[in-house]
Design a protein around this motif. Sequence first.
Motif, PDB file in Angstrom:
ATOM      1  N   SER A 157       0.816  -1.216   0.000  1.00 11.31           N
ATOM      2  CA  SER A 157       0.000   0.000   0.000  1.00 11.31           C
ATOM      3  C   SER A 157       0.853   1.271   0.000  1.00 11.31           C
ATOM      4  O   SER A 157       0.369   2.328  -0.374  1.00 11.31           O
ATOM      5  CB  SER A 157      -0.992  -0.010   1.174  1.00 11.31           C
ATOM      6  N   THR A 158       2.120   1.206   0.423  1.00 15.56           N
ATOM      7  CA  THR A 158       2.955   2.414   0.417  1.00 15.56           C
ATOM      8  C   THR A 158       3.897   2.459  -0.782  1.00 15.56           C
ATOM      9  O   THR A 158       4.465   3.499  -1.099  1.00 15.56           O
ATOM     10  CB  THR A 158       3.819   2.500   1.699  1.00 15.56           C
ATOM     11  N   GLY A 182       8.541  -4.379  -0.939  1.00 12.99           N
ATOM     12  CA  GLY A 182       9.735  -3.546  -0.791  1.00 12.99           C
ATOM     13  C   GLY A 182      10.886  -4.074  -1.620  1.00 12.99           C
ATOM     14  O   GLY A 182      11.676  -3.312  -2.179  1.00 12.99           O
ATOM     15  N   LEU A 183      10.952  -5.389  -1.681  1.00 14.90           N
ATOM     16  CA  LEU A 183      11.974  -6.025  -2.513  1.00 14.90           C
ATOM     17  C   LEU A 183      11.758  -5.639  -3.985  1.00 14.90           C
ATOM     18  O   LEU A 183      12.699  -5.272  -4.690  1.00 14.90           O
ATOM     19  CB  LEU A 183      11.871  -7.543  -2.337  1.00 14.90           C
ATOM     20  N   SER A 240      -4.732  -1.260   2.550  1.00 13.18           N
ATOM     21  CA  SER A 240      -4.402  -0.523   3.775  1.00 13.18           C
ATOM     22  C   SER A 240      -4.667  -1.366   5.024  1.00 13.18           C
ATOM     23  O   SER A 240      -4.168  -1.057   6.108  1.00 13.18           O
ATOM     24  CB  SER A 240      -5.201   0.778   3.833  1.00 13.18           C
ATOM     25  N   ASN A 241      -5.455  -2.446   4.891  1.00 12.72           N
ATOM     26  CA  ASN A 241      -5.720  -3.310   6.044  1.00 12.72           C
ATOM     27  C   ASN A 241      -4.553  -4.240   6.380  1.00 12.72           C
ATOM     28  O   ASN A 241      -4.534  -4.833   7.464  1.00 12.72           O
ATOM     29  CB  ASN A 241      -6.977  -4.150   5.808  1.00 12.72           C
ATOM     30  N   ASN A 256      -1.356 -11.203  -0.632  1.00 11.84           N
ATOM     31  CA  ASN A 256      -1.759 -12.083  -1.738  1.00 11.84           C
ATOM     32  C   ASN A 256      -3.267 -12.184  -1.847  1.00 11.84           C
ATOM     33  O   ASN A 256      -3.836 -12.059  -2.920  1.00 11.84           O
ATOM     34  CB  ASN A 256      -1.202 -13.499  -1.530  1.00 11.84           C
ATOM     35  N   SER A 257      -3.923 -12.462  -0.700  1.00 11.74           N
ATOM     36  CA  SER A 257      -5.385 -12.605  -0.726  1.00 11.74           C
ATOM     37  C   SER A 257      -6.055 -11.329  -1.193  1.00 11.74           C
ATOM     38  O   SER A 257      -6.995 -11.365  -1.984  1.00 11.74           O
ATOM     39  CB  SER A 257      -5.905 -12.971   0.673  1.00 11.74           C
ATOM     40  N   ILE A 258      -5.585 -10.197  -0.700  1.00 11.94           N
ATOM     41  CA  ILE A 258      -6.211  -8.924  -1.065  1.00 11.94           C
ATOM     42  C   ILE A 258      -5.932  -8.580  -2.531  1.00 11.94           C
ATOM     43  O   ILE A 258      -6.820  -8.150  -3.262  1.00 11.94           O
ATOM     44  CB  ILE A 258      -5.720  -7.797  -0.126  1.00 11.94           C
TER      45      ILE A 258
END
Lengths: 101, 157
Positions: free
Chosen positions: A23-24, A58-59, B14-15, B50-52
Amino acid sequence: MKCEYDKDTESLKIELSEEIDMSTCKTLRNIMDGYIIKYSPKECVLDLEKVNFMDSSGLGLIMGRYNLIKMMNSKMTILNPGDYIKKILGMTELAKDVKII
Amino acid sequence: MNNKIKIEVDNLLSNVSVVRVALTSFISNEGLSLDEIMEIKTAVSEAVTNSIEHAYTEKENTVSITAKLFEIDNMHYISIVVQDYGKGIEDVELVTTPGYTTKPELEHAGMGFTIMETFMDEIIIDSELGKGTKITLTKKLNVKKTNNIVKGEINNE
Protein backbone atom coordinates in the motif's frame (compact mmCIF):
# COMPACT_ATOMS: atom_id res chain seq x y z
CA MET A 1 11.41 9.76 3.15
CA LYS A 2 14.33 12.16 2.80
CA CYS A 3 16.51 12.86 -0.20
CA GLU A 4 19.95 14.42 -0.40
CA TYR A 5 21.99 15.03 -3.51
CA ASP A 6 25.74 15.62 -3.31
CA LYS A 7 26.84 17.53 -6.43
CA ASP A 8 30.55 16.82 -5.96
CA THR A 9 30.27 13.05 -5.79
CA GLU A 10 27.08 12.94 -7.92
CA SER A 11 25.59 10.75 -5.25
CA LEU A 12 21.90 10.63 -4.39
CA LYS A 13 21.03 9.44 -0.92
CA ILE A 14 17.48 8.34 -0.26
CA GLU A 15 16.55 7.72 3.35
CA LEU A 16 13.44 5.60 3.67
CA SER A 17 11.52 5.69 6.93
CA GLU A 18 8.13 4.23 6.05
CA GLU A 19 6.76 0.75 6.50
CA ILE A 20 7.29 -0.60 3.00
CA ASP A 21 4.42 -2.80 1.86
CA MET A 22 2.16 -2.89 -1.16
CA SER A 23 0.00 0.00 0.00
CA THR A 24 2.95 2.41 0.42
CA CYS A 25 5.06 1.16 -2.49
CA LYS A 26 3.39 2.98 -5.34
CA THR A 27 3.83 6.44 -3.84
CA LEU A 28 7.41 5.68 -2.82
CA ARG A 29 8.19 4.41 -6.31
CA ASN A 30 6.93 7.61 -7.97
CA ILE A 31 8.85 9.88 -5.61
CA MET A 32 12.08 7.86 -5.81
CA ASP A 33 11.95 7.70 -9.61
CA GLY A 34 11.31 11.43 -9.69
CA TYR A 35 14.53 12.10 -7.78
CA ILE A 36 16.57 9.52 -9.70
CA ILE A 37 15.48 10.93 -13.07
CA LYS A 38 15.96 14.53 -11.92
CA TYR A 39 19.57 14.03 -10.80
CA SER A 40 20.75 11.03 -12.91
CA PRO A 41 23.22 10.22 -10.11
CA LYS A 42 26.41 8.18 -10.53
CA GLU A 43 25.57 6.49 -7.28
CA CYS A 44 22.27 5.92 -5.52
CA VAL A 45 22.42 5.14 -1.81
CA LEU A 46 19.33 3.71 -0.13
CA ASP A 47 19.43 4.08 3.61
CA LEU A 48 17.11 1.57 5.29
CA GLU A 49 18.06 2.28 8.90
CA LYS A 50 14.65 3.74 9.77
CA VAL A 51 12.63 1.15 7.87
CA ASN A 52 10.92 -0.91 10.54
CA PHE A 53 8.98 -3.12 8.16
CA MET A 54 9.54 -4.37 4.63
CA ASP A 55 8.04 -7.31 2.74
CA SER A 56 8.37 -8.59 -0.84
CA SER A 57 6.70 -5.41 -2.13
CA GLY A 58 9.73 -3.55 -0.79
CA LEU A 59 11.97 -6.03 -2.51
CA GLY A 60 10.15 -5.26 -5.78
CA LEU A 61 10.55 -1.55 -5.09
CA ILE A 62 14.32 -1.85 -4.57
CA MET A 63 14.78 -4.18 -7.56
CA GLY A 64 12.85 -1.78 -9.80
CA ARG A 65 15.00 1.19 -8.73
CA TYR A 66 18.11 -0.91 -9.16
CA ASN A 67 17.12 -1.68 -12.77
CA LEU A 68 16.63 2.03 -13.42
CA ILE A 69 20.03 2.86 -11.88
CA LYS A 70 21.66 0.10 -13.90
CA MET A 71 20.23 1.52 -17.13
CA MET A 72 22.01 4.78 -16.25
CA ASN A 73 25.25 2.81 -15.81
CA SER A 74 25.28 3.92 -12.19
CA LYS A 75 25.74 2.04 -8.95
CA MET A 76 23.47 1.30 -6.04
CA THR A 77 24.39 0.89 -2.39
CA ILE A 78 22.06 -0.25 0.37
CA LEU A 79 22.88 1.07 3.83
CA ASN A 80 21.88 -0.27 7.26
CA PRO A 81 19.38 -3.02 6.46
CA GLY A 82 18.13 -4.86 9.55
CA ASP A 83 18.96 -8.55 9.83
CA TYR A 84 15.66 -9.79 8.47
CA ILE A 85 15.76 -7.28 5.59
CA LYS A 86 19.24 -8.65 4.77
CA LYS A 87 17.67 -12.11 4.62
CA ILE A 88 14.99 -10.87 2.20
CA LEU A 89 17.58 -9.10 0.01
CA GLY A 90 19.67 -12.27 0.03
CA MET A 91 16.85 -14.25 -1.61
CA THR A 92 17.41 -12.48 -4.93
CA GLU A 93 20.17 -11.82 -7.43
CA LEU A 94 20.23 -8.26 -6.13
CA ALA A 95 22.68 -9.17 -3.38
CA LYS A 96 25.34 -10.03 -5.98
CA ASP A 97 25.28 -6.66 -7.75
CA VAL A 98 24.48 -4.21 -5.00
CA LYS A 99 26.84 -3.20 -2.24
CA ILE A 100 25.11 -3.83 1.08
CA ILE A 101 26.69 -2.15 4.08
CA MET B 1 0.45 -19.83 26.79
CA ASN B 2 -2.43 -21.08 24.64
CA ASN B 3 -4.21 -18.16 23.09
CA LYS B 4 -6.12 -17.25 19.94
CA ILE B 5 -7.07 -14.17 17.96
CA LYS B 6 -9.30 -13.89 14.93
CA ILE B 7 -9.40 -10.85 12.67
CA GLU B 8 -11.61 -10.24 9.64
CA VAL B 9 -10.81 -7.44 7.26
CA ASP B 10 -12.14 -6.11 3.97
CA ASN B 11 -9.91 -6.66 0.99
CA LEU B 12 -8.18 -3.28 1.13
CA LEU B 13 -4.40 -3.07 0.96
CA SER B 14 -4.40 -0.52 3.77
CA ASN B 15 -5.72 -3.31 6.04
CA VAL B 16 -2.47 -5.27 5.75
CA SER B 17 -0.75 -2.93 8.20
CA VAL B 18 -3.79 -3.14 10.51
CA VAL B 19 -3.37 -6.93 10.60
CA ARG B 20 0.37 -6.54 11.31
CA VAL B 21 -0.27 -4.18 14.22
CA ALA B 22 -2.90 -6.52 15.74
CA LEU B 23 -0.68 -9.57 15.31
CA THR B 24 2.38 -7.83 16.77
CA SER B 25 0.38 -6.83 19.78
CA PHE B 26 -1.01 -10.38 20.12
CA ILE B 27 2.48 -11.94 20.26
CA SER B 28 4.26 -9.12 22.09
CA ASN B 29 4.09 -10.72 25.53
CA GLU B 30 5.43 -14.11 24.46
CA GLY B 31 9.12 -13.34 25.02
CA LEU B 32 10.04 -13.65 21.35
CA SER B 33 13.11 -12.05 19.81
CA LEU B 34 12.66 -9.02 17.59
CA ASP B 35 13.85 -11.06 14.60
CA GLU B 36 11.23 -13.74 15.23
CA ILE B 37 8.49 -11.12 15.51
CA MET B 38 9.63 -9.48 12.26
CA GLU B 39 9.71 -12.82 10.46
CA ILE B 40 6.18 -13.72 11.56
CA LYS B 41 4.91 -10.25 10.65
CA THR B 42 6.52 -10.40 7.22
CA ALA B 43 5.19 -13.89 6.40
CA VAL B 44 1.65 -12.92 7.41
CA SER B 45 1.92 -9.66 5.50
CA GLU B 46 2.77 -11.67 2.38
CA ALA B 47 -0.18 -14.04 2.77
CA VAL B 48 -2.70 -11.27 3.50
CA THR B 49 -1.35 -9.12 0.64
CA ASN B 50 -1.76 -12.08 -1.74
CA SER B 51 -5.38 -12.60 -0.73
CA ILE B 52 -6.21 -8.92 -1.06
CA GLU B 53 -4.29 -8.40 -4.30
CA HIS B 54 -5.05 -11.61 -6.17
CA ALA B 55 -8.10 -13.42 -4.79
CA TYR B 56 -10.82 -10.90 -5.51
CA THR B 57 -11.76 -8.58 -8.32
CA GLU B 58 -14.56 -6.91 -6.37
CA LYS B 59 -14.39 -4.71 -3.27
CA GLU B 60 -16.03 -5.52 0.09
CA ASN B 61 -14.84 -9.08 0.25
CA THR B 62 -13.39 -10.67 3.35
CA VAL B 63 -10.00 -11.97 4.34
CA SER B 64 -9.88 -13.69 7.70
CA ILE B 65 -6.79 -14.23 9.81
CA THR B 66 -6.66 -16.57 12.80
CA ALA B 67 -3.51 -16.76 14.90
CA LYS B 68 -3.07 -19.44 17.54
CA LEU B 69 -0.36 -19.88 20.15
CA PHE B 70 -0.05 -23.40 21.48
CA GLU B 71 2.30 -25.84 23.18
CA ILE B 72 3.17 -29.42 22.30
CA ASP B 73 5.63 -31.28 24.56
CA ASN B 74 6.85 -28.02 26.10
CA MET B 75 7.62 -26.59 22.67
CA HIS B 76 5.86 -23.37 21.74
CA TYR B 77 4.31 -22.79 18.34
CA ILE B 78 2.34 -20.18 16.47
CA SER B 79 0.07 -21.03 13.60
CA ILE B 80 -1.62 -18.43 11.47
CA VAL B 81 -4.40 -19.23 9.03
CA VAL B 82 -5.08 -16.69 6.31
CA GLN B 83 -8.29 -17.45 4.45
CA ASP B 84 -10.02 -15.82 1.53
CA TYR B 85 -13.11 -16.86 -0.42
CA GLY B 86 -11.88 -15.69 -3.80
CA LYS B 87 -10.94 -17.22 -7.10
CA GLY B 88 -8.44 -19.79 -5.84
CA ILE B 89 -5.04 -20.77 -7.22
CA GLU B 90 -4.95 -22.78 -10.44
CA ASP B 91 -1.38 -24.04 -10.22
CA VAL B 92 0.09 -23.99 -6.72
CA GLU B 93 3.51 -25.14 -7.85
CA LEU B 94 3.75 -22.34 -10.40
CA VAL B 95 2.76 -19.53 -8.03
CA THR B 96 5.23 -20.69 -5.39
CA THR B 97 8.16 -20.59 -7.85
CA PRO B 98 10.57 -17.85 -6.73
CA GLY B 99 10.24 -14.83 -9.02
CA TYR B 100 6.88 -15.86 -10.48
CA THR B 101 4.38 -13.03 -10.61
CA THR B 102 1.19 -12.34 -12.56
CA LYS B 103 1.79 -8.60 -12.28
CA PRO B 104 5.38 -7.82 -13.31
CA GLU B 105 4.28 -4.39 -14.57
CA LEU B 106 3.48 -3.45 -10.97
CA GLU B 107 7.00 -4.50 -10.00
CA HIS B 108 5.85 -7.38 -7.86
CA ALA B 109 8.97 -9.33 -6.95
CA GLY B 110 7.20 -12.70 -6.95
CA MET B 111 8.93 -13.56 -3.70
CA GLY B 112 5.93 -13.74 -1.36
CA PHE B 113 5.77 -17.53 -1.03
CA THR B 114 9.57 -17.77 -0.86
CA ILE B 115 9.53 -15.35 2.09
CA MET B 116 6.75 -17.31 3.81
CA GLU B 117 8.70 -20.56 3.32
CA THR B 118 11.94 -19.02 4.60
CA PHE B 119 10.52 -17.29 7.66
CA MET B 120 8.11 -20.01 8.82
CA ASP B 121 8.74 -23.70 9.49
CA GLU B 122 5.72 -25.01 7.63
CA ILE B 123 3.34 -23.66 5.03
CA ILE B 124 0.23 -25.48 3.89
CA ILE B 125 -1.64 -24.19 0.86
CA ASP B 126 -5.26 -25.34 0.44
CA SER B 127 -6.86 -23.85 -2.60
CA GLU B 128 -9.93 -24.60 -4.64
CA LEU B 129 -10.84 -22.80 -7.84
CA GLY B 130 -13.83 -20.52 -7.32
CA LYS B 131 -13.96 -21.31 -3.59
CA GLY B 132 -10.90 -19.64 -2.13
CA THR B 133 -7.49 -20.16 -0.62
CA LYS B 134 -6.39 -21.04 2.88
CA ILE B 135 -2.74 -20.59 3.84
CA THR B 136 -1.59 -22.11 7.13
CA LEU B 137 1.74 -20.84 8.42
CA THR B 138 3.36 -22.51 11.42
CA LYS B 139 6.52 -21.59 13.28
CA LYS B 140 8.29 -23.04 16.28
CA LEU B 141 9.02 -20.31 18.78
CA ASN B 142 12.08 -19.72 20.92
CA VAL B 143 10.24 -18.55 23.96
CA LYS B 144 12.46 -17.00 26.58
CA LYS B 145 11.17 -17.66 30.06
CA THR B 146 11.06 -14.33 31.79
CA ASN B 147 10.62 -14.01 35.48
CA ASN B 148 8.79 -10.83 36.20
CA ILE B 149 8.47 -11.34 39.93
CA VAL B 150 10.71 -8.96 41.78
CA LYS B 151 12.00 -10.68 44.86
CA GLY B 152 12.49 -8.43 47.83
CA GLU B 153 13.29 -9.04 51.44
CA ILE B 154 10.36 -9.14 53.76
CA ASN B 155 10.98 -7.15 56.82
CA ASN B 156 9.51 -9.05 59.78
CA GLU B 157 10.06 -6.61 62.53
